[in-house]
Structure formats: C-alpha cells, structure tokens
Motif scaffolding. Structure first.
Motif, short mmCIF file in Angstrom:
data_model
loop_
_atom_site.label_atom_id
_atom_site.label_comp_id
_atom_site.label_asym_id
_atom_site.label_seq_id
_atom_site.Cartn_x
_atom_site.Cartn_y
_atom_site.Cartn_z
N ILE A 222 0.81 -1.22 0.00
CA ILE A 222 0.00 0.00 0.00
C ILE A 222 0.84 1.27 0.00
N TRP B 51 -1.02 3.11 -4.40
CA TRP B 51 -2.45 2.83 -4.29
C TRP B 51 -2.78 1.40 -4.72
N GLN B 52 -3.59 0.72 -3.91
CA GLN B 52 -4.08 -0.62 -4.23
C GLN B 52 -5.59 -0.64 -4.09
N ASP B 53 -6.27 -1.20 -5.05
CA ASP B 53 -7.70 -1.43 -4.91
C ASP B 53 -7.89 -2.49 -3.82
N SER C 37 3.99 8.76 -1.83
CA SER C 37 3.62 8.66 -0.42
C SER C 37 4.87 8.63 0.47
#
Length: 339
Positions: free
Chosen positions: A52, A55-57, A127
């Motif tokens: 993460i 971005w991860q679904d 991030s």
C-alpha cells in the motif's frame, strides 16, 4: 561469520501487487523452498503493508495477498515447517518500524536507489510510505532477529540498510541486541529479466503481458510467450562468455538453468550452437513441466480462500509469538513505560 548467540533464522517476503510471475518463483520462492528444513528456522511473509505504499484497490489487494500465499504453498512451502503469514496481521512490524524511523538517518534514505527508480520525476507526489519503506523492511527482518535474508541483487541495498539500522540502534543504546543479517544472493536466474527487453527486470506491472510468464499462465500461453520472446539473430554460444552483450540470450539461458537446476554452462553444453527454433520450444516444454503442477494447485487453493486465510492466521499467531518478545525488549531498551 554468524554470531552463535542468535538462532539461524531466515526471513523474506513477497509484495502482493499484481500476480505472481516466473521472476517471483525463480528469484525468490524456489529458493525459499530449498532453505526450508535446511538448518534454519524459516519465516516467510506476504508483505501487504509494503504493497500500500502505492495505491491498491482493496478487493484486488485481498485477492493478490491470497494468490501470493497460494503460490508459496503450491511451490512447496509447508506451513508446518515454515511460518507463513501476511504482514498486516502482525502489528509488531509497524510498531518496530516507527522505532527504526527514529533511528535511520535521512541521508540513508536519500541513497536508496529503488525509491528513485519507482518515484521517477514525480518524487514529490509519492507517499511517505514509499520513501520510508526500507525502514519497515528493516523492521520485518529484525523483528525476528533474522540472520539470513534471501533477496535479489536489487534488494541487497535494503539489507545493508537493515544492518546499518541494527548497528546504530545497538551503538546508541549501548546494547548488542539486533543481529547483523546476511543477504543470501545465489543461484542462476536470481534476477529474471523481461522477455521483450533483457535489460529490464521481469515485472508484474509491465505494460505488456507478453513481457512476463505469470504463475497462472496455462501451457499454451507459456509456449507462446517463450516463442515470441525477443532474441538476437546469433545462435547459442558454446561458452557462457559468449553471452556477454546478449541480454535476451543470457536471460533465456539462465531461466532454463534455474528451471532445470543446472548451471548456464551446462545448458550451453546441452545445446551448443543451437538456434532459437530449437532452444525456445525446449525451454517452453521445461517451463510447462515445472510450472503446470504449481499453477494447478494455486487454482485449486484460490477456489477455497477460507483455507488460505486459515493458514495465514495460524502463521500470524506463530509469528507474533516470536515478534512480541523482541518488540517488548526493544521498547524497554528505548525507555518506553509499559504496564
């Protein structure tokens, strides 16, 4: 030489972002299986906290986490002989990572080449987790007092950072608590390259599916991908030195060597001067022979996610039993008041 005070213990993990590839299998999982029961306590992790950092679904992350776990199990990781779990179920990883964020120096992080490669020109938009994840990786390793870390060449820098963090912690607090983990880098095809560009690592996130062999590919797909793999016009050389300057040829020879458990020199001895019309089908047949049982077992396990979840939960319980005493002692050393 390994300090006899520490139990010989292996830790390594794979990030669940996208599907498993041949690179994951040959560069990591196959060696994990070989180290199992070999005089080490073996701890293997699906590092979902690392995933993460980009971005991860959520739905895809759950599926990918289970797929990586299924890949471990189908390849021969025995959850009774090894500890297998997903990272987020052991909160001690994140707790120790914060301590290490306060030990690691900004200059050390600025030298991490993987962040530069992943961030590219958009570093300011990445991030904080992506920037600081080598500190979490150090926590992953040192939380279990791991002495050996099987990694690819591209991860060696992170194990060196782990050693730096351990040394600084020990020095600053005048203790000899964390071991100096050793990177284990060995074997053919330890870094499997892209089938369309032999200068790039095989990746789950490549633009074309033809760049990689997925562990879930069927026999026809594997054969087609190897048949269309990029090569040069020259035949195979008779010696390994003849592969210099031929990245695509070297990659296919090293993949064959790793699948067959022989050296690249032995591959060339089997196929001296062979053309690609001979070698590629032989490589495809070997890959199908080795990978089909694994992909079949993965498919069976993915149809029963509850069983995967049960294995991961049990592994997490066993991991916490090792991790909590290490974290508790770390907090005591740092001076945290605890009930």
């Amino acid at each position: 030489m390994q300090d006899a005070r520490f139990t010989p213990r292996v830790f390594s993990g794979i990030k669940p972002s996208g599907g498993l590839t041949l690179g994951n299998y040959l560069g990591a999982i196959k060696r994990f299986v070989q180290m199992q029961g070999g005089g080490f306590e073996t701890i293997y992790c699906v590092v979902d906290l690392h995933a993460i950092t980009v971005w991860q679904d959520p739905k895809e992350l759950r599926s990918a986490t289970r797929e990586v776990a299924a890949g471990f199990l189908a390849s021969g990781i025995d959850p009774e002989k090894s500890i297998l779990f997903n990272q987020s179920q052991v909160s001690q990883h994140a707790e120790l990572a914060w301590i290490f964020n306060c030990v690691a120096r900004l200059g050390w992080m600025n030298r991490m080449t993987q962040f530069k490669e992943k961030a590219g020109k958009n570093a300011e938009a990445q991030s904080l987790g992506l920037y600081a994840y080598p500190s979490l990786m150090a926590a992953d390793i040192l939380l279990y007092h791991a002495t050996h870390v099987p990694v690819g060449e591209d991860q060696k820098q992170h194990v060196e950072l782990t050693r730096d963090i351990a040394a600084k912690f020990n020095h600053d607090y005048k203790v000899d608590f964390f071991p100096m983990a050793e990177p284990v880098i060995e074997g053919p095809a330890m870094r499997v390259m892209n089938l369309r560009d032999g200068t790039k690592k095989m990746s789950k996130s490549g633009e074309s599916d033809m760049e990689r062999i997925n562990m879930t590919d069927d026999a026809d797909t594997i054969a087609r991908k190897f048949q269309k793999a990029r090569t040069d016009a020259a035949p195979l050389p008779e010696s390994v030195e003849g592969l210099d300057g031929r990245p695509e040829a070297r990659n296919l020879v090293e993949i064959y060597a790793a699948l067959a458990d022989i050296t690249p020199a032995e591959v060339l001895a089997r196929y001296p001067g062979a053309g690609w019309g001979t070698f590629k089908p032989a490589l495809a047949d070997l890959a199908v022979e080795r990978l089909s049982p694994i992909s079949g077992e993965m498919a069976r396990m993915m149809a029963d996610p509850a069983e995967i979840d049960r294995i991961l939960a049990r592994g997490a319980e066993r991991a916490r039993a090792i991790a909590q005493p290490v974290l508790s002692r770390t907090l005591d050393i740092v001076g945290m008041v605890r009930g």
